[in-house]
Design an enzyme around this catalytic site. Structure first.
Site, short mmCIF file in Angstrom:
data_model
loop_
_atom_site.label_atom_id
_atom_site.label_comp_id
_atom_site.label_asym_id
_atom_site.label_seq_id
_atom_site.Cartn_x
_atom_site.Cartn_y
_atom_site.Cartn_z
N THR A 186 40.81 -11.63 4.47
CA THR A 186 39.95 -12.49 5.30
C THR A 186 40.72 -13.74 5.68
O THR A 186 41.53 -14.24 4.91
CB THR A 186 38.65 -12.90 4.55
OG1 THR A 186 37.93 -11.74 4.18
CG2 THR A 186 37.77 -13.77 5.42
N GLY A 240 32.46 -10.08 -0.90
CA GLY A 240 31.40 -10.52 -0.02
C GLY A 240 29.98 -10.34 -0.52
O GLY A 240 29.09 -11.15 -0.21
#
Length: 320
Positions: A186, A240
């Site tokens: 990310t 996440g």
């Protein structure tokens, strides 16, 4: 008769000293995880550092020339998305089906407007699509084919799935080792411009071998990304599911907005205490309303960098 005027001047002076006007600044991350410099070749480390430096310097230059925080975040993330070293854009990981599904989000702290996209398969720079959703639609979150059609209609560059192919990522996909899922990835950026407006953005390829259609925290506003003038801006990275369950970036901001914590204190509490106690690994970067940077991660590494008040570029990878 001049005394009230003098007292008012002193009061304004004291308030100004305690609340200095924020200066243009930017901070970026390349994903929290378990890959340290010991796991990299010298060339890989060099290229990662150079890409982060370029991302910071280009976005900071734009801010110095009067650009907005949203534009600076876009510039910073585009550069990271175009590198194979980060799990976003060109460097995105493979899904369990052997494909690529990309997510991104953006939030403008000036008006708390936001845009997000998920499950993109042919958009070169997902952050651009997220910004288009924020600026050119009445919606916040578009997914899959609908998001791709919207992005195409607004001039986004498309690429074939082969564009995202990377040999190292493919090996991770084939081997399907547990440690690969801990690499995370990310990319994200937070910026504050000369007017004190804050913006935050995040982009990702998700988790290695994620189930087809899985969506993580990155495009979920308040989980992976949050920005609000007077509070701060935040971009998260990591596992996440934990960031979604805890509405992590909003949780940090809320501690500042409705409590007495600084953004740095709140970031530490949410990430290092709350998420860690649940088994949630990852990191968060941010900028508070005064332009001070926030960095917290509970993994062994998180490539990151920022431009300090002297204009110096600071880049780090491991715990330091």
């Amino acid at each position: 008769m001049q005394r009230p005027t003098l007292l008012l001047f002193l009061l304004v002076f004291i308030i100004s000293c305690n609340n200095p006007k924020p200066t243009a600044s930017v901070i970026v991350h390349g994903g929290a995880g378990y890959v340290t410099t010991d796991d990299m070749t010298e060339q890989q480390e060099k290229e990662i550092r150079e890409t982060i430096e370029k991302s910071l310097q280009k976005s900071n230059e734009h801010l110095a020339n009067g650009g907005t925080s949203v534009e600076a975040v876009q510039i910073a993330i585009n550069i990271l998305e175009d590198s194979t070293h980060f799990n976003a854009g060109k460097g995105s990981v493979f899904t369990s089906a052997g494909t690529h599904e990309l997510d991104a989000s953006i939030m403008n702290g000036k008006n708390v407007q936001a845009g997000a996209v998920a499950g993109l398969t042919n958009i070169k720079n997902p952050i651009d699509a997220a910004i288009a959703v924020m600026e050119h639609s009445p919606h916040v979150f578009l997914i899959g084919k609908g998001a791709e059609e919207f992005a195409l209609a607004h001039g986004m560059e498309t690429v074939p799935q082969s564009y995202f192919y990377n040999e190292d990522r493919y090996i991770e996909h084939i081997e399907d080792l547990d440690e690969n899922n801990k690499k995370f990835g990310t990319v994200g950026a937070v910026a504050i411009d000369k007017n004190g407006n804050i913006a935050a953005g995040t982009s990702t390829g998700g988790m290695t071998n994620k189930r087809y259609g899985r969506v993580g925290d990155v495009p979920v506003i308040g989980a992976g990304t949050y920005a609000e003038n007077g509070v701060g801006g935040l971009s998260a990275t990591g596992h996440g599911e934990y960031f979604i369950r805890n509405v992590a970036t909003y949780d940090i901001a809320a501690q500042v907005k409705y409590g007495t914590s600084t953004l740095d204190e709140a970031g530490y509490h949410t990430l290092m205490k709350k998420l860690k106690s649940q088994g949630g690994d990852g990191g968060v970067i941010g900028i508070d309303k005064y332009g001070k940077v926030v960095i917290h991660f509970n993994t062994v590494a998180m490539p990151r960098g920022y431009i300090n008040s002297e204009g110096e570029t600071v880049v780090m990878i491991d715990q330091e």
